[in-house]
Design a protein around this motif. Structure first.
Motif, PDB file in Angstrom:
ATOM      1  N   MET A   1       0.826  -1.202   0.000  1.00 61.47           N
ATOM      2  CA  MET A   1       0.000   0.000   0.000  1.00 61.47           C
ATOM      3  C   MET A   1       0.866   1.261   0.000  1.00 61.47           C
ATOM      4  O   MET A   1       0.537   2.251  -0.656  1.00 61.47           O
ATOM      5  CB  MET A   1      -0.926  -0.007   1.227  1.00 61.47           C
ATOM      6  N   GLN A   2       1.974   1.225   0.723  1.00 61.18           N
ATOM      7  CA  GLN A   2       2.896   2.372   0.706  1.00 61.18           C
ATOM      8  C   GLN A   2       3.417   2.632  -0.705  1.00 61.18           C
ATOM      9  O   GLN A   2       3.485   3.785  -1.153  1.00 61.18           O
ATOM     10  CB  GLN A   2       4.080   2.104   1.629  1.00 61.18           C
ATOM     11  N   THR A   3       3.803   1.565  -1.390  1.00 59.25           N
ATOM     12  CA  THR A   3       4.366   1.739  -2.739  1.00 59.25           C
ATOM     13  C   THR A   3       3.319   2.310  -3.685  1.00 59.25           C
ATOM     14  O   THR A   3       3.635   3.123  -4.551  1.00 59.25           O
ATOM     15  CB  THR A   3       4.903   0.407  -3.307  1.00 59.25           C
ATOM     16  N   ILE A   4       2.053   1.890  -3.524  1.00 59.62           N
ATOM     17  CA  ILE A   4       0.986   2.419  -4.384  1.00 59.62           C
ATOM     18  C   ILE A   4       0.842   3.921  -4.164  1.00 59.62           C
ATOM     19  O   ILE A   4       0.801   4.712  -5.117  1.00 59.62           O
ATOM     20  CB  ILE A   4      -0.345   1.695  -4.113  1.00 59.62           C
ATOM     21  N   VAL A   5       0.778   4.329  -2.903  1.00 59.78           N
ATOM     22  CA  VAL A   5       0.584   5.756  -2.593  1.00 59.78           C
ATOM     23  C   VAL A   5       1.756   6.591  -3.101  1.00 59.78           C
ATOM     24  O   VAL A   5       1.583   7.612  -3.776  1.00 59.78           O
ATOM     25  CB  VAL A   5       0.397   5.960  -1.074  1.00 59.78           C
ATOM     26  N   MET A   6       2.989   6.140  -2.777  1.00 64.78           N
ATOM     27  CA  MET A   6       4.173   6.911  -3.183  1.00 64.78           C
ATOM     28  C   MET A   6       4.309   6.979  -4.698  1.00 64.78           C
ATOM     29  O   MET A   6       4.624   8.033  -5.271  1.00 64.78           O
ATOM     30  CB  MET A   6       5.435   6.316  -2.551  1.00 64.78           C
ATOM     31  N   ASN A   7       4.041   5.862  -5.359  1.00 61.22           N
ATOM     32  CA  ASN A   7       4.195   5.833  -6.815  1.00 61.22           C
ATOM     33  C   ASN A   7       3.122   6.636  -7.524  1.00 61.22           C
ATOM     34  O   ASN A   7       3.389   7.278  -8.554  1.00 61.22           O
ATOM     35  CB  ASN A   7       4.172   4.384  -7.320  1.00 61.22           C
ATOM     36  N   ILE A   8       1.899   6.614  -7.015  1.00 58.45           N
ATOM     37  CA  ILE A   8       0.838   7.400  -7.641  1.00 58.45           C
ATOM     38  C   ILE A   8       1.171   8.890  -7.567  1.00 58.45           C
ATOM     39  O   ILE A   8       0.954   9.651  -8.526  1.00 58.45           O
ATOM     40  CB  ILE A   8      -0.522   7.117  -6.979  1.00 58.45           C
ATOM     41  N   LEU A   9       1.731   9.322  -6.438  1.00 53.58           N
ATOM     42  CA  LEU A   9       2.136  10.719  -6.308  1.00 53.58           C
ATOM     43  C   LEU A   9       3.209  11.068  -7.338  1.00 53.58           C
ATOM     44  O   LEU A   9       3.178  12.140  -7.959  1.00 53.58           O
ATOM     45  CB  LEU A   9       2.648  10.999  -4.890  1.00 53.58           C
ATOM     46  N   LEU A  10       4.148  10.146  -7.525  1.00 55.04           N
ATOM     47  CA  LEU A  10       5.192  10.368  -8.524  1.00 55.04           C
ATOM     48  C   LEU A  10       4.612  10.388  -9.939  1.00 55.04           C
ATOM     49  O   LEU A  10       5.042  11.169 -10.791  1.00 55.04           O
ATOM     50  CB  LEU A  10       6.267   9.284  -8.418  1.00 55.04           C
ATOM     51  N   LEU A  11       3.620   9.529 -10.193  1.00 53.53           N
ATOM     52  CA  LEU A  11       3.020   9.470 -11.523  1.00 53.53           C
ATOM     53  C   LEU A  11       2.244  10.745 -11.855  1.00 53.53           C
ATOM     54  O   LEU A  11       2.181  11.151 -13.014  1.00 53.53           O
ATOM     55  CB  LEU A  11       2.103   8.259 -11.634  1.00 53.53           C
TER      56      LEU A  11
ATOM     57  N   TYR B   1       3.137  13.652 -10.975  1.00 57.66           N
ATOM     58  CA  TYR B   1       4.187  14.559 -11.441  1.00 57.66           C
ATOM     59  C   TYR B   1       4.637  14.189 -12.857  1.00 57.66           C
ATOM     60  O   TYR B   1       4.833  15.058 -13.713  1.00 57.66           O
ATOM     61  CB  TYR B   1       5.373  14.505 -10.477  1.00 57.66           C
ATOM     62  N   ALA B   2       4.782  12.870 -13.110  1.00 58.08           N
ATOM     63  CA  ALA B   2       5.240  12.420 -14.428  1.00 58.08           C
ATOM     64  C   ALA B   2       4.249  12.808 -15.515  1.00 58.08           C
ATOM     65  O   ALA B   2       4.638  13.259 -16.598  1.00 58.08           O
ATOM     66  CB  ALA B   2       5.447  10.905 -14.423  1.00 58.08           C
ATOM     67  N   TYR B   3       2.963  12.649 -15.247  1.00 55.96           N
ATOM     68  CA  TYR B   3       1.950  12.998 -16.245  1.00 55.96           C
ATOM     69  C   TYR B   3       1.936  14.503 -16.504  1.00 55.96           C
ATOM     70  O   TYR B   3       1.808  14.950 -17.647  1.00 55.96           O
ATOM     71  CB  TYR B   3       0.571  12.536 -15.791  1.00 55.96           C
ATOM     72  N   ALA B   4       2.107  15.274 -15.437  1.00 53.20           N
ATOM     73  CA  ALA B   4       2.142  16.729 -15.604  1.00 53.20           C
ATOM     74  C   ALA B   4       3.328  17.151 -16.462  1.00 53.20           C
ATOM     75  O   ALA B   4       3.272  18.155 -17.182  1.00 53.20           O
ATOM     76  CB  ALA B   4       2.211  17.409 -14.235  1.00 53.20           C
ATOM     77  N   SER B   5       4.417  16.348 -16.404  1.00 54.56           N
ATOM     78  CA  SER B   5       5.627  16.690 -17.159  1.00 54.56           C
ATOM     79  C   SER B   5       5.582  16.205 -18.595  1.00 54.56           C
ATOM     80  O   SER B   5       6.077  16.864 -19.501  1.00 54.56           O
ATOM     81  CB  SER B   5       6.863  16.097 -16.460  1.00 54.56           C
ATOM     82  N   THR B   6       4.992  15.009 -18.815  1.00 55.64           N
ATOM     83  CA  THR B   6       5.065  14.387 -20.138  1.00 55.64           C
ATOM     84  C   THR B   6       3.753  14.376 -20.905  1.00 55.64           C
ATOM     85  O   THR B   6       3.750  14.326 -22.133  1.00 55.64           O
ATOM     86  CB  THR B   6       5.546  12.932 -20.003  1.00 55.64           C
ATOM     87  N   ARG B   7       2.625  14.377 -20.188  1.00 50.55           N
ATOM     88  CA  ARG B   7       1.303  14.252 -20.804  1.00 50.55           C
ATOM     89  C   ARG B   7       1.173  12.975 -21.626  1.00 50.55           C
ATOM     90  O   ARG B   7       0.410  12.903 -22.585  1.00 50.55           O
ATOM     91  CB  ARG B   7       1.001  15.466 -21.709  1.00 50.55           C
TER      92      ARG B   7
END
Length: 293
Positions: A65-75, A77-83
């Motif tokens: 569950m920790q990895t899901i939360v942390m990774n979704i937050l990173l994603l 950011y990734a989507y905002a950068s790459t679309r």
């Protein structure tokens, strides 16, 4: 209609790779790494350390569950950068699947190497690496620190590989007070093994060799190679810098098991020939795999 059906099959194939790879990855982490206190780098390693700290305080924070939360937050950011919606959607599937499998399998899978850090690091790295490789074959991933690495590399100009190593080392260092220096060192072994195995899954093992033969009897050697080995033989134009004479070089790409046959052919025809044999990472074409596969 055919194209529509084939696209559905391709989507199903990629989804199958992501789910099966996430399952295998979770097996490696749950059976060998987490139970032995091996925080093997990345988001999963950080979550393993946080879970151990919270457990000592009477709070349960599941690693998955920790990895899901942390990774979704990173994603986000990734989507905002790459679309890039395709990349993000496949990544979300891998992140959720691997996180859920980690938490679902943890209570039921056996821990066959409890307390044996070396064998746990090796097998944890192998199985996790196979799982990651399968997921990456789909074009997706299970999240992790790659997004952070790419952001830092873009702003600093430092190579992605160096930043990745630094971040993994930071995660390992953070785990030292929680587990031990010994555990952190073995976790480093798991990181290296997983990376190597993942590359093997993605790009295949070193399955071929290239031989370069320099000989005055190059024509006779080429005929024997084509007849006995049933391999193609290419003559490269070269010139000896000392003698300033033309020195044709034969190039032969063959399977690993055929190397000794080439040596026998050359030694029989020209024992003084120069033979250079090197590993080939991939080989495509007649006698090998198709490049479109």
């Amino acid at each position: 209609m055919i194209e529509h059906g084939s696209s559905r099959l391709e989507v199903a194939r990629k989804a199958g790779l992501i789910i099966s790879g996430s399952f295998v990855f979770a097996l490696g982490v749950d059976m060998f790494e987490i139970p032995n206190g091996l925080a093997a780098g990345g988001i999963t390693g950080l979550a393993t350390t946080i879970a151990a700290v919270s457990r000592s305080m009477g709070v349960i924070l599941p690693v998955g569950m920790q990895t899901i939360v942390m990774n979704i937050l990173l994603l986000i950011y990734a989507y905002a950068s790459t679309r890039d919606l395709g990349y993000v959607s496949k990544s979300i599937m891998g992140i959720i699947a691997s996180g859920l499998f980690m938490d679902l399998l943890a209570p039921i899978v056996p821990v066959p190497t409890q307390g044996q850090l070396l064998i746990s690091a090796l097998w944890g790295g192998v199985i996790a690496g196979v799982g990651l490789g399968i997921v990456f074959l789909s074009g997706g991933n299970t999240g992790g620190t790659d997004i952070i690495c790419q952001a830092i590399a873009k702003r600093t100009g430092i190579s992605l590989g160096v930043i990745s190593i630094i971040i993994d080392c930071v995660v390992l260092a953070v785990s030292v007070p929680v587990f031990s220096l010994t555990n952190a060192l073995y976790a480093g072994v798991a990181v290296v093994v997983a990376g190597y195995v993942m590359d093997m899954v993605l790009e295949g093992p070193l399955s071929a060799r290239a031989a370069y033969v320099i000989s005055r009897e190059h024509e006779a050697i080429a005929r024997e190679v084509m007849d006995e080995l049933d391999r193609g033989c290419t003559e490269l134009e070269a010139r000896g810098m000392w003698s300033n004479e033309p020195r044709p070089v034969l190039m032969v790409v063959m399977g690993r098991g055929e190397t000794h046959l080439l040596k026998e052919i050359v030694s029989r025809i020209d024992p003084e020939a120069i033979v250079i044999i090197s590993e080939v990472h991939e080989a495509f074409g007649e006698g090998f795999g198709r490049i479109d596969n």
